[in-house]
Design an enzyme around this catalytic site. Structure first.
Site, PDB file in Angstrom:
ATOM      1  CE  LYS A  11      33.733   8.188  91.106  1.00  0.00           C
ATOM      2  NZ  LYS A  11      34.423   8.097  89.578  1.00  0.00           N
ATOM      3  CG  PHE A  59      32.724   6.148  79.989  1.00  0.00           C
ATOM      4  CD1 PHE A  59      32.057   6.599  81.175  1.00  0.00           C
ATOM      5  CD2 PHE A  59      32.918   6.810  78.890  1.00  0.00           C
ATOM      6  CE1 PHE A  59      31.359   7.866  80.905  1.00  0.00           C
ATOM      7  CE2 PHE A  59      32.513   8.432  79.028  1.00  0.00           C
ATOM      8  CZ  PHE A  59      31.910   8.617  79.892  1.00  0.00           C
ATOM      9  NE  ARG A  87      35.596  19.678  88.406  1.00  0.00           N
ATOM     10  CZ  ARG A  87      35.613  18.452  88.126  1.00  0.00           C
ATOM     11  NH1 ARG A  87      34.526  17.807  88.864  1.00  0.00           N
ATOM     12  NH2 ARG A  87      36.099  17.751  87.024  1.00  0.00           N
ATOM     13  CB  THR A  93      39.495  12.007  85.465  1.00  0.00           C
ATOM     14  OG1 THR A  93      38.473  13.106  85.765  1.00  0.00           O
ATOM     15  CG2 THR A  93      38.815  10.659  85.578  1.00  0.00           C
ATOM     16  CG  ASN A 114      38.109   8.362  89.354  1.00  0.00           C
ATOM     17  OD1 ASN A 114      37.112   8.035  90.230  1.00  0.00           O
ATOM     18  ND2 ASN A 114      38.085   9.266  88.448  1.00  0.00           N
ATOM     19  CG  HIS A 117      31.300  12.053  91.140  1.00  0.00           C
ATOM     20  ND1 HIS A 117      31.310  12.620  89.741  1.00  0.00           N
ATOM     21  CD2 HIS A 117      30.069  13.121  91.512  1.00  0.00           C
ATOM     22  CE1 HIS A 117      30.353  13.350  89.349  1.00  0.00           C
ATOM     23  NE2 HIS A 117      29.727  13.565  90.362  1.00  0.00           N
TER      24      HIS A 117
END
Length: 141
Positions: A11, A59, A87, A93, A114, A117
């Site tokens: 991100k 959000f 994951r 998260t 964070n 993804h």
């Protein structure tokens, strides 16, 4: 064990802090192969399309603003049980709840910022991969 593909995003917060190489290194050390990758700067339209399932949620707009705030790295990962393994590597998260040694525990700044993804199911992996990559850009190895 099943060989599968998953989709990953580094991100804007992590790209801005020059963490791409560190994150890629951790992905590869976890036994996953990067079989497609590119840097993109999402438009609002692309972000709306990618996150369409969240439209109407509180959000949604802040998420779109964050994901269009700078370049991102998108990649396809392949390996045994790639979805679950990635994951686990990402962590929860919320970085405050993420296990030590996970990407989010080590690099995330907040719930929204964070750093990474990853797809949460085979169906979302297929949809997310297809959103960014034609099959001709994926190079299994």
């Amino acid at each position: 064990m099943a060989l599968e593909r998953t989709f990953s995003i580094v991100k804007p917060d992590a790209v801005e802090r020059n963490l791409i190489g560190e994150i890629y290194n951790r992905i590869e050390k976890a036994g996953l192969r990067i079989i497609a990758a590119k840097m993109v700067h999402l438009t609002e339209e692309q972000a709306s399309g990618f996150y369409a399932e969240h439209e109407g949620k509180e959000f949604f707009q802040p998420l779109k603003e964050f994901m269009t705030s700078g370049p991102i790295m998108v990649q396809v990962l392949e390996g045994e049980n790639a979805i679950a393994r990635y994951r686990e590597l990402m962590g929860k998260t919320n970085p405050e709840e993420a296990a030590a040694g996970t990407l989010r525990a080590d690099y995330a700044l907040s719930m929204r910022h964070n750093s990474v993804h990853g797809s949460d199911s085979p169906e979302s992996a297929a949809r997310e991969i297809e959103f960014f990559f034609p099959e001709s850009e994926i190079c299994p190895r």
